[in-house]
Scaffold this motif. Structure first.
Motif: not given
Length: 393
Positions: A343-356, A371-381
């Motif tokens: 249940g972690a925030e999807r944008a946070l996790i997908q961004y971390a997975r992308g960097i990894n 791209e999924e992180a950007s779509s899930a939380d545009p203001s942050k990512y």
């Protein structure tokens, strides 16, 4: 002839309105007419029985009969029944204890808001007093609190356990009353303030130190320590079904001091309480260690947090960050995926997975995660991802 058949019809109709009974190895469950909860509750209670007895090791042959559960689905009927026994009702569930074993029963208001909170406590009391009708107060109350977070998942048909640390701060602030001797002598000398909290802390100390059969659900939840678990299980052998609570408490106390100096017990208990940490404390200390780049300490703290709350997303997320820092990219991906599943925030996790994924050379996979992180939380990512993509072009 018509009267005869009418009589049969009335009898059959009456039978359909009578409570139904479901029996299992150790329990008899009485349910309202038409209810399908008998088998479900029997399954739950048998699992509870087995969990309790992993520690107590009572001989089931000593039971005088099946332990009775009586279920109600209507609050008015539950209140009326309990009030007829006690003079007033009780929320959620209540164990009714009598000198005659056949009269004892755990009464439950099925589906009530209080059921999940109160049932585990009362279910343990029923189990313990079926074998030892008058146990020492610290064993009764301490283990009832210890097992109060043993919750049944109806969808999975299994018990889940998270250690109950809600009273840890109360124990820390108890001062001189947080003394094993005062807790053990509660039946003979009077209970100290905040007795339930103190009783729980002593039970937790005994169970967590040197447990050969760990608390639920897994061995890795049990830290090392002295062999006080053996001390605990030895105590159960001196409990007598025929003794009063005071007599059982004296027998337990005498057994402890026969082999364990109170000075040593008090010292080890104090060290244990001081070192005990809540989930939040462990995560916060892990974050500080991570920030200080003490990855070894951070990992140990996050693993302890994961053991306390196995389904929480924070520990696997931070363990993923640690694995990334140490270039263990496959492990990091696995931790991140677990955090997402929890249940972690999807944008946070997908961004971390992308960097990894970028660090491990998987560019196509990385771009998809980013791209999924950007779509899930545009203001942050969105800006971060766009700048990162430009650097990759």
């Amino acid at each position: 002839m018509k009267k005869f058949f009418l009589g049969i019809s009335l009898i059959l109709g009456l039978g359909a309105l009578l409570p139904a009974q479901f029996r299992s190895t150790h329990y008899e469950v009485i349910v309202p007419p038409g209810s399908a909860d008998g088998a479900i509750y029997a399954n739950q209670m048998e699992q509870r029985f087995d969990t309790y007895n992993r520690i107590f090791r009572f001989n089931p042959a000593g039971l005088s009969g099946l332990l009775r559960i009586r279920l109600f689905t209507e609050k008015s009927e539950y209140d009326a029944y309990v009030s007829s026994k006690l003079g007033s009702s009780r929320p959620g569930a209540v164990y009714l204890h009598y000198n005659t074993p056949a009269s004892r029963e755990l009464v439950v208001l099925r589906g009530s808001p209080e059921e999940e909170k109160i049932l585990p406590h009362q279910a343990f009391i029923q189990f313990l007093r079926a074998f030892i009708p008058q146990p020492p107060a610290w064993i009764r109350e301490g283990f009832a609190v210890y097992f109060s977070t043993l919750i049944y998942d109806r969808e999975k048909g299994a018990l889940n356990y998270e250690e109950n640390l809600s009273w840890l701060e109360t124990v820390r602030q108890a001062g001189a009353s947080a003394s094993p001797e005062l807790i053990l002598r509660a039946d003979t000398n009077g209970a100290p303030p905040n007795f339930q909290a103190l009783a729980w802390s002593l039970v937790s100390f005994f169970v967590d130190n040197g447990s050969a059969v760990p608390p639920p659900p897994a061995a890795e939840n049990t830290p090392g320590g002295g062999n006080y678990f053996r001390t605990l299980t030895d105590l159960f052998m001196v409990l007598s079904p025929a003794a009063s609570a005071e007599e059982n408490a004296r027998a337990v106390y005498d057994r402890i001091v026969l082999f364990t100096p109170l000075r040593d017990l008090s010292r080890d208990y104090a060290v244990y309480v001081a070192a005990k940490k809540t989930f939040t404390e462990l995560v916060e200390e892990g974050q500080r260690a991570y920030g200080a780049k003490d990855f070894s300490a951070a990992g140990a703290l996050f693993r302890r947090a994961a053991a306390l709350k196995p389904g929480h997303y924070a520990p696997p997320y931070y363990l993923g960050l640690l694995a990334y820092e140490e270039a263990r990219y496959v492990e990091a991906e696995a931790f991140y995926k677990t955090a997402l599943d929890y249940g972690a925030e999807r944008a946070l996790i997908q961004y971390a997975r992308g960097i990894n994924a970028l660090a491990s050379g998987k560019k196509t996979e990385a771009l998809a995660y980013l791209e999924e992180a950007s779509s899930a939380d545009p203001s942050k990512y969105r800006t971060r991802v766009e700048e990162l993509v430009k650097k990759l072009e």
